[in-house]
Scaffold this active site. Structure first.
Site, short mmCIF file in Angstrom:
data_model
loop_
_atom_site.label_atom_id
_atom_site.label_comp_id
_atom_site.label_asym_id
_atom_site.label_seq_id
_atom_site.Cartn_x
_atom_site.Cartn_y
_atom_site.Cartn_z
N GLN A 1 1.53 9.49 6.13
CA GLN A 1 1.00 10.09 4.90
C GLN A 1 -0.09 11.09 5.28
OE1 GLN A 1 -1.97 8.27 2.17
NE2 GLN A 1 -0.27 8.12 0.70
N TYR B 1 -8.24 13.43 -4.37
CA TYR B 1 -8.40 14.16 -3.12
C TYR B 1 -8.04 15.63 -3.35
CZ TYR B 1 -8.88 9.52 -1.07
OH TYR B 1 -9.31 8.25 -0.78
N ARG C 1 -2.69 -4.96 -0.88
CA ARG C 1 -3.60 -6.05 -0.51
C ARG C 1 -2.89 -7.30 0.01
NH1 ARG C 1 -6.08 -3.24 -4.63
NH2 ARG C 1 -8.27 -2.67 -4.27
#
Length: 777
Positions: free
Chosen positions: A491, A574, A716
């Site tokens: 990524q 971002y 997670r």
């Protein structure tokens, strides 16, 4: 106490008889505006669970209701000339009038005073110690004390009409019919020996386009009879809404939520119950079910607490939570029926599965418990679409994109580790990514990797701006390929306005570095944390050219390192996300303003990457489908964003949300972002990856099986358990071999893990059987 119930529907009547039965010293009255015997509607539906609660609360009433029930286990879905049946669902239908008659008779038997034709505009003249406002959807008492109750009424998007028919259905039946204007659907079920309820529903634009708004009642019924002629099998449709004319029969469902349920007026507390307090869409049950359960809980709480105030607090606290849970499921179901057009693009088998699991209350394994035959046949059909001739859980079916075939549908999400030195991944990353590749997932993502030193979030972030970094990544890729059957993805991203911050455990998340900062870029000048973050400057065209070329150089290095998949990060505030969101893009040039303009630069970068990335390897784009801030990107915008990237050559949209603004207010819950992935997938026809609060094999199986996404990225849970996929396979009793590859070195632990979960499943089944036996089920 002296208790008055305003409203003689199921809520008021059932509470009255329960509280009178519990203590005959109570003086209980029910005030009903209509005459005895007057009612609206046909049949109502109760689940087996609700029936069990009725038996426990008052066996005498429950016995009479049960004798009048029509019970069925099957749901039949008619779509595209096919009928697909699933069993084990356990519903009961009863005529609304019959139910009211039973409750009225039981009230009279117990000494409740029933007063008909008693129009009560409000509670001002009621002399009582407790007032129950069970006066229905359009409650005047709720309206009078709206400042206390704070009702929120949301009119949903479909129009529906409540009809009856002499056609007796053997299953709860859904029939879907396409027209030149759009889709109509019918919900039908038998409720007595002679009649069935038949609800016709369509999105309001479809309803209007079909001309139903201008039709008389008789013309509307004739329209529906013709449209659903096959399922009606020659039987007529009947209306009992004699006082309504034409389009007035067709209403939009009002979802009612009240913040509080108890008002203290200085004389007696006024308690909301039933439709006055809440509504839940008829597609997951009925308001009658909720009303009866309200009555049970309030009567129980009054008996359990010596103080009325304490009882009412307990009722509101516990009951409102349960109702909200049901309303959340109802919202999912409502939205599913509002969007039948896009679900109808699925094959009939998958359409039916999607319908059955639409509320998220029924999961894949729960559906298997209800009807193992149906689920087994569906799993074999779904696996066959991936070229597998076997019954396989959906999460373990393979997935082909370009020249890459993933062994299963589980991905390890890109998760920032902040553990690099000078952007070079080391032994920690080899261990971290290698362990997760060995853990069974089909695809493992490296964390967001930065295309230049000033593209980093923190000094600990990885990069691909140097050959040394490329070599370090190749070491990890080679390990994954040599020691596992997982694919590995890179990524690429640029932190933009969220850069130059501390490693979270050294200085706090999103906090600027105390020294050694680097300049930041964004679509427009901004501070991510107002008054705290470093100011990011608006990019010039020269900046855009440099950053685009940095991305291209990084992509070339990723290809040379052997990565199987490339993702472009355009989410979470971002750099590229800062162009897309109207919250962060305030430019006045060709890169700001309309969504097309805001997408211009991110698409430019993506196109440049697609040109240098090998044609046989997939590319995905991560987007924020919802900014969760007024004025930000919406789920509808997300569809247009995904379509633009699809046209540019993207193979998959990785659908996340939020993290663009600290002002965000997400609505969290299980799989809460998956609806965004489903909308994009089934509206524009591109593969999607669902992320967010997906933590069980059951979640993944349900998402993949229902066509809501093609892959599930798990974050997670993979931090807590690198072998999450292998563990979940054992948990659901799947031993492979399709889609599941245990490392040879770990095989000795496989059988032990499977035996332990089998023991737990057996113990759970035994406990459930014992509980059912105790309840007489």
């Amino acid at each position: 106490m002296r208790i008055t119930c305003v409203g003689g529907g199921p809520a008021g009547l059932y509470f009255a008889l329960l509280i009178r039965k519990a203590d005959p010293a109570h003086v209980v009255r029910v005030l009903e505006r209509n005459r005895a015997g007057d009612t609206f509607g046909w049949g109502v539906v109760l689940s087996d669970q609700t029936v069990d609660a009725l038996r426990e609360a008052d066996p005498e009433t429950a016995a009479q209701i049960s004798d009048a029930f029509n019970h069925w286990d099957d749901i039949a879905v008619h779509i595209g000339g096919r009928t697909i049946v699933s069993g084990g669902h356990g519903f009961c239908g009863i005529g609304r009038k019959k139910l009211l008659n039973i409750l009225q008779a039981r009230c009279e038997q117990l000494g409740v005073e029933l007063v008909y034709e008693a129009d009560v505009p409000d509670d001002a003249e009621i002399d009582a110690d407790l007032i129950i406002a069970a006066d229905g959807l359009n409650s005047r008492i709720r309206q009078k004390y709206a400042a206390t109750y704070q009702p929120d009424v949301d009119l949903r998007q479909c129009r529906f009409v409540w009809l009856g028919t002499t056609r007796l259905f053997d299953a709860f039946t859904f029939d879907f019919q396409p027209t030149e204007w759009g889709w109509f659907q019918a919900h039908a079920y038998r409720f007595d020996a002679t009649h069935s309820t038949f609800i016709v529903e369509a999105p309001e634009p479809v309803w209007r386009a079909a001309g139903l708004e201008d039709m008389s009642k008789e013309e509307g019924i004739a329209f529906c009879e013709k449209l659903f002629a096959k399922v009606l099998d020659g039987h007529p449709l009947i209306s009992n809404a004699g006082h309504l004319r034409g389009s007035a029969q067709w209403i939009r469902f009002p979802r009612v939520v009240c913040k509080t349920w108890v008002h203290h007026n200085g004389r007696a507390p006024v308690v909301l119950m039933g439709d006055a307090a809440h509504t839940a869409h008829f597609s997951i049950g009925s308001g009658t079910k909720l009303a009866l359960e309200d009555a049970i809980d309030l009567a129980r709480d009054i008996q359990a607490h010596g103080d009325l105030a304490d009882a009412l607090k307990a009722y509101e606290a516990t009951r409102s939570i349960e109702v909200l849970r049901i309303q959340n499921a109802a919202r999912n179901s409502t939205e599913w029926f509002e969007n039948v057009e896009r679900h109808a693009r699925l094959a009939p088998e998958q359409f039916a599965y999607s319908l059955l699991t639409r509320s998220q209350r029924i999961s894949h394994e729960n559906l298997r418990l209800r009807d193992a035959r149906y689920v087994g046949e569906f799993e074999r059909w779904l696996a066959g679409r991936s070229g597998v001739d076997a019954q396989v859980p959906p999460m373990f079916t393979p997935f082909q994109l370009r020249g890459l075939r993933l062994k299963n549908r589980v991905a390890v999400s890109p998760m920032a580790q902040y553990s690099c030195v000078d952007g070079v991944p080391g032994d920690y990353h080899l261990m971290h990514l290698g362990a997760r590749a060995l853990g069974g997932a089909g695809l493992v993502f490296a964390e967001m990797t930065c295309v230049s030193p000033d593209a980093r979030i923190t000094p600990g972030c990885p990069g691909l701006w140097s050959d040394a970094q490329g070599a370090a990544w190749q070491r990890i890729v080679d390990f994954v390929h040599a020691n596992s059957s997982a694919a590995i993805a890179m990524q690429l991203g640029h932190a933009g306005p969220k850069g130059s911050t501390c490693v979270p455990w050294r200085g706090g998340e999103d906090q600027p570095l105390p020294f050694g900062n680097w300049p930041l870029l964004a679509a427009s000048e901004q501070q991510y944390l107002p008054g705290t973050s470093q100011v990011a400057h608006a990019m010039t065209r020269a900046d855009m050219d440099r950053v685009r070329d940095d991305f291209v150089a990084a992509a070339r290095r990723a290809a040379a390192a052997g990565f199987d998949w490339l993702e472009l990060h355009c989410a979470h505030g971002y750099l590229l996300s800062s162009f897309i969101s109207p919250l962060t893009n305030q430019r006045a040039d060709a890169y700001g303003g309309s969504l097309d303009n805001r997408l211009r630069y991110p698409l430019e970068v993506f196109t440049a990457l697609r040109e240098v990335w090998p044609a046989d390897r997939p590319m995905s784009v991560r987007i924020s489908a919802h900014d969760w801030v007024p004025g930000g990107t919406t789920p509808e915008d997300a569809v247009a964003i995904a379509a633009a990237f699809k046209d540019a050559g993207a193979d998959v949209i990785d659908v996340s949300s939020g993290q663009v603004s600290k002002a965000q207010k997400p609505v969290y819950g299980r799989m809460y972002q998956t609806p965004f992935a489903e909308s994009i997938r089934n509206r524009i026809g591109i593969a999607t990856m669902a992320v967010g609060a997906i933590s069980e094999a059951d979640h993944v199986n349900s998402i993949i099986a229902s066509g809501r996404a093609d892959l599930c990225a798990i974050a997670r849970p993979h931090l807590a358990n690198p072998a999450w996929t292998l563990t979940e396979a054992a948990r659901i009793g799947y031993a492979g071999p399709i889609g599941l590859a245990w490392p040879r070195q770990y095989l000795s632990g496989k059988s032990q893990l499977e035996r332990e979960f089998e023991r737990q499943r057996s113990a759970g089944v035994a406990a459930a059987e014992q509980a059912n036996k105790a309840l007489g089920v």
